[in-house]
Design a protein around this motif. Structure first.
Motif, short mmCIF file in Angstrom:
data_model
loop_
_atom_site.label_atom_id
_atom_site.label_comp_id
_atom_site.label_asym_id
_atom_site.label_seq_id
_atom_site.Cartn_x
_atom_site.Cartn_y
_atom_site.Cartn_z
N ASP B 164 -6.83 -3.80 -4.27
CA ASP B 164 -7.50 -3.13 -3.20
C ASP B 164 -7.22 -1.38 -3.11
OD1 ASP B 164 -7.75 -5.43 -2.15
OD2 ASP B 164 -6.28 -5.31 -0.50
N LEU B 166 -6.83 0.30 -6.01
CA LEU B 166 -7.85 0.87 -6.94
C LEU B 166 -9.31 0.64 -6.67
CD1 LEU B 166 -6.03 -0.73 -10.05
CD2 LEU B 166 -6.25 1.78 -9.52
N GLU B 167 -9.71 -0.15 -6.00
CA GLU B 167 -11.01 -0.20 -5.45
C GLU B 167 -11.58 0.98 -4.52
OE1 GLU B 167 -12.48 -3.91 -3.78
OE2 GLU B 167 -14.15 -3.09 -2.74
N THR B 264 -2.88 -1.02 5.89
CA THR B 264 -3.22 -1.68 4.91
C THR B 264 -3.02 -0.94 3.57
OG1 THR B 264 -5.62 -1.26 5.02
CG2 THR B 264 -4.69 -3.23 6.16
N PRO B 265 -3.06 -1.37 2.41
CA PRO B 265 -3.17 -0.77 1.16
C PRO B 265 -4.63 0.21 1.06
CG PRO B 265 -2.25 -2.46 0.66
CD PRO B 265 -2.52 -3.02 2.04
N SER B 266 -5.49 -0.50 1.46
CA SER B 266 -7.03 0.17 1.49
C SER B 266 -6.81 1.28 2.13
CB SER B 266 -8.00 -0.77 1.80
OG SER B 266 -7.78 -2.01 1.33
#
Lengths: 93, 408
Positions: B164, B166-167, B264-266
């Motif tokens: 997530d 990296l995206e 969240t990680p995102s």
């Protein structure tokens, strides 16, 4: 190749500084207090900064490496990070 | 009974054996240590002190009694929380008789707080301790770089979190390189690995922002992110840290110490990076302004110079001079004519004025017998009787000569 990821971050002219300088140049030019010759010089500088900023932004190939550890000299050991860029993005709970 | 009871033989028959202190103590020891076995004891810690050797000596009590207890160093290491005075605890251990002092004590091998899990209490205690040390203080939070050049991810290399992050990083801010620092996020050694990774990123100056995260929405084990070594590594990090570890309900200590916290990680990746598309828009606007302002200045200069060039003196200088000559000639003629005209007109006017003047002159009126009276002081004309005061000197102008008089 190119920039070595192992190097500590250099304190070069950062994107932020370039942007700040660009904004300053535009403001000064818009003030209209500079003579034509001076304006032209600043314009050229502004274009250079723009090009630099665009260049940084358009660098699409993001390098992703994995930190493996460090060698005897305390230098980081890295390798390309193998990740599967999955399209099916799971919703975060 | 005989007169001399000590010599009563029956005495020796009924009490065949006299114990030494050691012997009776050994008997008590056997009774207590073997007879009771391991026990659970609930009570309040009335007193506790830590010996230099690492052993903990404490007293447990309730309303009626006290029990001395000890936690040997080897067992104290396993404690999940810090036993403190006043704490209700449940202790597990064996009773032990300490012969040199004729006392007994509970040798505790496991201790847990009453009413809550040891983990919960440990967490609460660690939180209090770190809070006192200023780990959560707002003023020590570092600000994130606006345009990070290298982002370090301290997370599991295989989880959803890294994917997530990296995206988002790839979409929003590909200008930054990414350094993945793989760590275990739970289980044995996880905390040490996480702390090590944070320290390594700092030592190598490998990034200008660090994302600490673990993925998934489940209530996985967050224990590693609640450990003091992780908290300290986050606290001591010079590289600003965004954490996305706990959840809304389960905030970990790492989340509290981090400079920014994401859900969240995102979100952590979003917090740490600018939006490239927005920046490109901004740059386009900047470019347009730059071009506009310079074009305008150019045009203004061009128009000015064209104006100047189109003006007569620059276009045909000789014409201009002739023009001036002609105008000078014209002006000369007009001047001559004008002077004559003015002279005539002046004369006419003079005649007219003289005639009018004569008609208006008070001298004519005086000739008809009228007189003009003025105050001697300021020469104002006296028109009404009330304008003069008694004793004031007046000058009356007659056709011939004047009369000076005083008001009676």
């Amino acid at each position: 190749m190119g920039r070595a990821m192992s190097e500590p971050l250099a304190d070069s002219l950062t994107f932020e500084q370039a942007l700040a300088e660009l904004e300053k140049i535009v403001r000064e030019l818009e003030d209209g207090k500079t003579g034509l010759e001076e304006s032209l010089a600043r314009y050229e500088k502004g274009v250079g900064l723009l090009r630099r900023c665009y260049g940084q932004l358009r660098q699409v190939e993001q390098r992703i490496v994995e930190l493996m550890g460090q060698d005897a000299d305390g230098q980081p050991l890295t390798r390309p990070f193998a990740h599967a860029p999955t399209v099916s993005k799971k919703a975060d709970a | 009974m005989s007169e001399f009871p000590l010599f009563d033989e029956r005495l020796y028959q009924t009490t065949p054996k006299v114990c030494t202190v050691s012997e009776i103590t050994r008997q008590i020891q056997r009774l207590v240590e073997d007879g009771l076995g391991p026990v659970w004891v609930v009570g309040e810690i009335a007193e506790i002190r830590k010996h230099r050797s690492g052993h903990l000596y404490l007293t447990l009590k309730d309303a009626q009694a006290q029990l001395r207890a000890v936690i040997w160093r080897s067992a104290s290491w396993r404690l999940k929380f810090e036993p403190q005075t006043g704490l209700e605890v449940i202790a597990h251990g064996k009773l032990n008789v300490y012969a040199p002092q004729g006392g007994y004590q509970l040798v505790i091998d496991a201790l847990q707080p009453k009413g809550m899990g040891a983990q919960d209490l440990a967490l609460r205690q660690l939180r209090q301790k770190l809070d006192k040390l200023g780990y959560f203080a707002r003023e020590r939070k570092k600000s994130l770089p606006r345009f990070p050049r290298r982002v370090a991810l301290v997370t599991s290399p295989s989880g959803a979190a890294v994917r997530d992050m990296l995206e988002i990083l790839g979409r929003r801010w590909p200008a930054a390189d990414v350094l993945v620092c793989p760590v275990r996020v739970q289980g044995d050694g996880a905390a040490a690995q996480i702390a090590d990774a944070i320290r390594r990123v700092n030592r190598l100056r490998a990034a200008d922002v660090l994302l600490l995260g673990r993925g998934g929405g489940s209530s996985d084990d967050l224990a590693a992110f609640n450990e003091e070594i992780v908290a300290r590594a986050v606290f001591e990090s010079r590289v600003p840290i965004v954490s996305a570890v706990g959840h809304e309900i389960d905030v970990t200590i790492a989340d509290l110490v981090a400079d920014r916290r994401a859900l969240t990680p995102s979100e952590a990746a979003e917090l740490a990076t600018p939006d490239r598309d927005k920046l490109l828009e901004g740059l386009h606007a900047c470019e347009a302004r730059l071009r506009d302002v310079l074009t305008k200045q150019f045009e203004a200069c061009w128009n000015r110079s064209r104006d100047l060039a189109s003006r007569a003196p620059l276009r045909l200088p000789l014409d201009r001079i002739r023009d001036w000559e002609r105008r000078l000639d014209d002006a000369g003629c007009r001047l001559d004519r004008g002077m004559q005209h003015r002279h005539d007109r002046a004369k006419n006017r003079l005649d007219t004025v003289a005639a009018g003047l004569e008609a208006l002159s008070p001298l004519n009126t005086l000739a008809r017998g009228y007189s003009l009276t003025r105050k001697e002081s300021d020469q104002t004309v006296v028109r009404r009787a009330e304008e003069v005061r008694t004793g004031e000197r007046l000058v009356t102008l007659l056709h011939h000569g004047k009369v000076v008089s005083r008001v009676e």
